[in-house]
Scaffold this motif. Structure first.
Motif, PDB file in Angstrom:
ATOM      1  N   ILE A 187       4.488   8.078  -3.277  1.00  0.00           N
ATOM      2  CA  ILE A 187       4.676   6.819  -3.030  1.00  0.00           C
ATOM      3  C   ILE A 187       3.164   6.322  -2.649  1.00  0.00           C
ATOM      4  N   PRO A 188       3.120   4.901  -3.270  1.00  0.00           N
ATOM      5  CA  PRO A 188       1.652   4.303  -2.858  1.00  0.00           C
ATOM      6  C   PRO A 188       1.266   4.115  -1.351  1.00  0.00           C
ATOM      7  N   SER A 189       0.035   4.483  -1.006  1.00  0.00           N
ATOM      8  CA  SER A 189      -0.276   4.708   0.144  1.00  0.00           C
ATOM      9  C   SER A 189       0.044   3.504   1.191  1.00  0.00           C
ATOM     10  N   GLN A 190      -0.092   2.343   0.606  1.00  0.00           N
ATOM     11  CA  GLN A 190       0.252   1.111   1.519  1.00  0.00           C
ATOM     12  C   GLN A 190       1.695   1.171   1.832  1.00  0.00           C
ATOM     13  N   LEU A 191       2.688   1.651   0.998  1.00  0.00           N
ATOM     14  CA  LEU A 191       4.042   1.879   1.357  1.00  0.00           C
ATOM     15  C   LEU A 191       4.204   2.813   2.301  1.00  0.00           C
ATOM     16  N   ARG A 192       3.608   3.951   2.165  1.00  0.00           N
ATOM     17  CA  ARG A 192       3.688   5.120   3.050  1.00  0.00           C
ATOM     18  C   ARG A 192       3.300   4.777   4.282  1.00  0.00           C
ATOM     19  N   GLU A 193       2.097   4.006   4.470  1.00  0.00           N
ATOM     20  CA  GLU A 193       1.646   3.587   5.803  1.00  0.00           C
ATOM     21  C   GLU A 193       2.724   2.591   6.444  1.00  0.00           C
TER      22      GLU A 193
END
Length: 239
Positions: A187-193
């Motif tokens: 999952i893209p890091s922005q969504l993970r965060e």
């Protein structure tokens, strides 16, 4: 009391990696003889005493495996963990992807339950644990197929729990939240965060968090728990 009857067999689907591999390891550590099932295997996983390459959507293949295992010993536990995703917004989703996710994530668990239940009922004992999802309880954009399959798994679990409680068989679900796996790492890091910010426990879950819950539900300590959905999500969703 021993947590596991000696020599009894536990079937774990989707056992080659991630949550399934962690479950296989944890069950082996408490004495289960684990038969791991997956579509493909890489390397040698010593946690599984038996490793089978199998498509859970093929009922005859599942039933044949169960018959072979029953000839070697008693199947005391089934863990339905195998699952796939084919994400897309509903109005753009390929109907074939909708059907495929239901076949693997819902029909697959039915096939396995259908195959093991006659033996469990004959022995008046057995445990079934199925992995559903937090998204079955809340929905998720882009996962109409996955959420539908996992919600159906909850309904199937409750129905089978009612049908088999009098035979000493428990049937339960675990609903994982955000767990660190190959799938979530993609999952893209922005969504993970953003997802992490919604977890009161302040961390993502681990496959071992789920495995520990399976071990509990498979133990005599959980003999009076059936038809339940156990959420393991760090407090992210409290239905």
């Amino acid at each position: 009391m021993s947590p596991t009857p000696p020599g009894r067999i536990a079937i774990v689907t989707g056992a080659a990696r991630g949550i399934g591999a962690a479950i296989a390891h944890a069950l082996t550590e408490v004495g289960w003889r684990v038969a791991g099932v997956d579509r493909s295997w890489s390397g040698e996983d010593e946690a599984c005493a038996i490793r089978e390459t199998l498509d859970v959507t093929d009922y005859e293949a599942v039933a044949n495996l169960v018959a072979r295992l029953e000839a070697e010993g008693e199947i005391g536990l089934l863990v339905n963990n195998a699952g796939i995703t084919r994400d897309a917004i509903a109005h753009k989703m390929d109907p074939a992807d909708f059907r495929l996710v239901l076949e693997v994530n819902l029909v697959g668990p039915f096939n396995a339950c259908r195959a093991v239940l006659p033996g469990m009922r004959a022995r008046n004992a057995g445990k079934i644990v199925s992995l559903t999802s937090m998204n079955a309880l809340r929905g998720a954009a882009g996962q109409a197929n996955y959420a539908a399959a996992k919600a159906g798994l909850i309904g199937m679990t409750k129905s089978m729990a009612l049908e088999n409680a009098g035979k000493g068989i428990t049937v339960n679900c675990i609903a994982p939240g955000y767990i660190e796996t190959e799938m979530t790492r993609a999952i893209p890091s922005q969504l993970r965060e953003a997802e992490l910010a919604r977890i009161p426990a302040g961390r993502v879950g681990t496959p071992e968090d789920i495995a520990g819950t399976v071990v509990f539900l498979a133990s005599p300590a959980a003999d009076f728990i059936t038809g339940q959905v156990i959420s393991v999500n760090g407090g992210q969703l409290m239905p």
